[in-house]
Design a protein around this motif. Structure first.
Motif, PDB file in Angstrom:
ATOM      1  N   PRO A  65      52.226  30.019  40.064  1.00 27.98           N
ATOM      2  CA  PRO A  65      52.448  30.375  38.597  1.00 27.98           C
ATOM      3  C   PRO A  65      51.570  29.863  37.820  1.00 27.98           C
ATOM      4  O   PRO A  65      50.920  30.539  36.884  1.00 27.98           O
ATOM      5  CB  PRO A  65      53.879  30.436  38.146  1.00 27.98           C
ATOM      6  CG  PRO A  65      54.626  30.145  39.627  1.00 27.98           C
ATOM      7  CD  PRO A  65      53.686  29.686  40.514  1.00 27.98           C
ATOM      8  N   ALA A  66      51.449  28.491  37.858  1.00 31.09           N
ATOM      9  CA  ALA A  66      50.835  27.895  36.930  1.00 31.09           C
ATOM     10  C   ALA A  66      49.185  28.130  37.004  1.00 31.09           C
ATOM     11  O   ALA A  66      48.388  28.134  35.995  1.00 31.09           O
ATOM     12  CB  ALA A  66      50.941  26.297  36.832  1.00 31.09           C
ATOM     13  N   PHE A  67      48.867  28.219  38.235  1.00 33.20           N
ATOM     14  CA  PHE A  67      47.396  28.719  38.607  1.00 33.20           C
ATOM     15  C   PHE A  67      47.036  29.903  38.304  1.00 33.20           C
ATOM     16  O   PHE A  67      46.364  30.157  37.551  1.00 33.20           O
ATOM     17  CB  PHE A  67      47.357  28.528  40.129  1.00 33.20           C
ATOM     18  CG  PHE A  67      46.043  29.368  40.698  1.00 33.20           C
ATOM     19  CD1 PHE A  67      44.993  28.878  40.886  1.00 33.20           C
ATOM     20  CD2 PHE A  67      46.270  30.613  41.216  1.00 33.20           C
ATOM     21  CE1 PHE A  67      43.761  29.380  41.280  1.00 33.20           C
ATOM     22  CE2 PHE A  67      45.310  31.378  41.849  1.00 33.20           C
ATOM     23  CZ  PHE A  67      43.848  30.683  41.721  1.00 33.20           C
ATOM     24  N   LEU A  68      47.814  30.840  38.208  1.00 38.85           N
ATOM     25  CA  LEU A  68      47.854  32.350  37.874  1.00 38.85           C
ATOM     26  C   LEU A  68      47.646  32.210  36.253  1.00 38.85           C
ATOM     27  O   LEU A  68      46.944  33.027  35.478  1.00 38.85           O
ATOM     28  CB  LEU A  68      48.804  33.308  38.069  1.00 38.85           C
ATOM     29  CG  LEU A  68      48.885  33.480  39.540  1.00 38.85           C
ATOM     30  CD1 LEU A  68      50.098  34.282  40.131  1.00 38.85           C
ATOM     31  CD2 LEU A  68      47.782  34.142  40.128  1.00 38.85           C
ATOM     32  N   GLU A  69      48.440  31.243  35.431  1.00 36.25           N
ATOM     33  CA  GLU A  69      48.287  31.234  34.180  1.00 36.25           C
ATOM     34  C   GLU A  69      46.894  30.656  33.769  1.00 36.25           C
ATOM     35  O   GLU A  69      46.301  31.199  32.684  1.00 36.25           O
ATOM     36  CB  GLU A  69      49.199  30.081  33.657  1.00 36.25           C
ATOM     37  CG  GLU A  69      50.654  30.680  33.455  1.00 36.25           C
ATOM     38  CD  GLU A  69      51.681  29.865  33.113  1.00 36.25           C
ATOM     39  OE1 GLU A  69      51.369  28.656  32.557  1.00 36.25           O
ATOM     40  OE2 GLU A  69      53.005  29.866  33.006  1.00 36.25           O
ATOM     41  N   ARG A  70      46.395  29.760  34.604  1.00 30.34           N
ATOM     42  CA  ARG A  70      44.998  29.343  34.190  1.00 30.34           C
ATOM     43  C   ARG A  70      43.946  30.485  34.412  1.00 30.34           C
ATOM     44  O   ARG A  70      43.079  30.674  33.888  1.00 30.34           O
ATOM     45  CB  ARG A  70      44.688  28.057  35.100  1.00 30.34           C
ATOM     46  CG  ARG A  70      45.295  26.937  34.480  1.00 30.34           C
ATOM     47  CD  ARG A  70      44.971  25.837  35.276  1.00 30.34           C
ATOM     48  NE  ARG A  70      44.942  25.786  36.991  1.00 30.34           N
ATOM     49  CZ  ARG A  70      46.165  25.427  37.442  1.00 30.34           C
ATOM     50  NH1 ARG A  70      47.086  25.024  36.994  1.00 30.34           N
ATOM     51  NH2 ARG A  70      45.976  25.215  38.982  1.00 30.34           N
ATOM     52  N   VAL A  71      44.200  31.315  35.583  1.00 34.67           N
ATOM     53  CA  VAL A  71      43.210  32.530  35.897  1.00 34.67           C
ATOM     54  C   VAL A  71      43.265  33.549  34.626  1.00 34.67           C
ATOM     55  O   VAL A  71      42.252  33.986  34.190  1.00 34.67           O
ATOM     56  CB  VAL A  71      43.711  33.104  37.150  1.00 34.67           C
ATOM     57  CG1 VAL A  71      42.939  34.289  37.360  1.00 34.67           C
ATOM     58  CG2 VAL A  71      43.286  32.198  38.372  1.00 34.67           C
ATOM     59  N   ALA A  72      44.322  33.970  34.124  1.00 35.20           N
ATOM     60  CA  ALA A  72      44.620  34.681  32.794  1.00 35.20           C
ATOM     61  C   ALA A  72      43.784  34.223  31.889  1.00 35.20           C
ATOM     62  O   ALA A  72      43.560  34.962  31.004  1.00 35.20           O
ATOM     63  CB  ALA A  72      45.974  34.875  32.652  1.00 35.20           C
ATOM     64  N   THR A  73      43.310  32.973  31.711  1.00 34.08           N
ATOM     65  CA  THR A  73      42.582  32.899  30.462  1.00 34.08           C
ATOM     66  C   THR A  73      41.204  33.329  30.642  1.00 34.08           C
ATOM     67  O   THR A  73      40.366  32.970  29.563  1.00 34.08           O
ATOM     68  CB  THR A  73      42.514  30.911  30.339  1.00 34.08           C
ATOM     69  OG1 THR A  73      41.910  30.541  31.230  1.00 34.08           O
ATOM     70  CG2 THR A  73      44.052  30.505  30.308  1.00 34.08           C
ATOM     71  N   PHE A  74      40.723  33.527  31.827  1.00 32.38           N
ATOM     72  CA  PHE A  74      39.216  33.958  31.859  1.00 32.38           C
ATOM     73  C   PHE A  74      39.117  35.380  31.479  1.00 32.38           C
ATOM     74  O   PHE A  74      39.627  36.256  32.122  1.00 32.38           O
ATOM     75  CB  PHE A  74      38.689  33.660  33.340  1.00 32.38           C
ATOM     76  CG  PHE A  74      38.558  31.988  33.814  1.00 32.38           C
ATOM     77  CD1 PHE A  74      37.422  31.706  33.833  1.00 32.38           C
ATOM     78  CD2 PHE A  74      39.857  31.314  34.023  1.00 32.38           C
ATOM     79  CE1 PHE A  74      37.317  30.327  34.005  1.00 32.38           C
ATOM     80  CE2 PHE A  74      39.578  30.064  34.377  1.00 32.38           C
ATOM     81  CZ  PHE A  74      38.457  29.528  34.438  1.00 32.38           C
TER      82      PHE A  74
END
Length: 296
Positions: A65-74
């Protein structure tokens, strides 16, 4: 009378002590390493505390989930024209978020990494490779993300997760649209208990979110209200043609963001499975195997 020079008495050379036993040396080394480890831990904690006031996040490379949160910033308008090695998935895997145009910021140590797109005429072969290397070592000296990225399986489609497939299909059970094209046998054989359109969409990584389709991996979305049918394209030419002449036909393999693992596939069908080569072929083979070993 002849003058006699006085001789300075010399101190006796120190005697060498007995050699330390291997057990004693081992204890000394372990003690030194324990001290070093304690100091390193304290330094890391101090570094994390230093950046805590900046709203930094803890280092959780194992958290999807934390990984996907970072992806969503792009975003498309702040991160584009980058090689695959600098895709949002790869950057997020090493603890980076996209905070401005062509700029990465570590979510823990707040170090920044500038990645401007060079003029094509001035592009050198080593330009991007130097920036890619900085994904791992561009953090603060004691940042926990340094050379400690998320697992590589975070950036591939979760084709081994049959439970996730069924969850996506269940979320789409009210999507009952016409399906055009050859439905791969693996989808028909799965018997997920949902309409064919829902099964096709779930196999390509889509789930329902409110009144839209959503891909958890790349963040792509599409409103359900605009869809009249689901089309399985047989070739890249057909995908391009449909995009121009049939806007209400949803092609599930073509609507992900370009870096999404669900979109990395050829549209050339294999002779035996009817599934496209590449990621879709992997999906088909994996699901067939899982349905045999993990019946509902």
């Amino acid at each position: 009378t002849a003058t006699m020079s006085a001789e300075v008495p010399r101190e006796p050379a120190p005697r060498a002590g007995p050699a330390a036993s291997p057990a004693a040396l081992h204890c000394q080394i372990r003690s030194a390493l324990d001290v070093l480890g304690t100091q390193l831990k304290q330094t890391v904690e101090m570094t994390q505390a230093k950046y805590a006031h900046k709203g930094s996040s803890p280092c959780q490379p194992w958290s999807r989930p934390a990984f996907l949160e970072r992806v969503a910033t792009f975003k498309v308008f702040t991160w584009f024209a980058k090689p695959e090695a600098l895709s949002p998935l790869q950057a997020a895997r090493h603890g980076w978020a996209n905070t401005a145009a062509d700029e990465l910021t570590c979510v823990s140590c707040a170090h920044k990494l500038s990645c401007p797109n060079p003029d094509p005429s001035e592009l050198d072969a080593s330009y991007w490779s130097a920036i890619v290397a900085r994904l791992e070592d561009g953090h603060a000296p004691f940042c926990p993300w340094r050379n400690n990225g998320s697992p590589e399986n975070f950036i591939i489609a979760d084709t081994d997760d049959l439970a996730a497939l069924r969850t996506r299909a269940e979320s789409l059970k009210t999507v009952d649209l016409p399906v055009e094209g050859d439905v791969p046998p693996a989808i028909a054989d799965a018997d997920l208990g949902v309409p064919a359109a829902a099964a096709v969409l779930a196999f390509w990584g889509w789930a329902a979110a409110s009144k839209s389709l959503h891909c958890e991996t790349c963040g792509a979305s599409a409103p359900l209200a605009r869809m009249a049918r689901v089309r399985i394209a047989a070739s890249p030419d057909e995908v391009a043609k449909r995009a121009r002449t049939d806007a209400d036909a949803f092609v599930p393999a073509d609507r992900h963001r370009h870096f999404c693992p669900w979109a990395r596939r050829s549209t050339t069908h294999t002779r035996d499975s009817g599934f496209p080569v590449g990621s879709c072929a992997l999906v088909a083979a994996t699901i067939r195997r899982l349905l045999k070993t993990n019946p509902a």
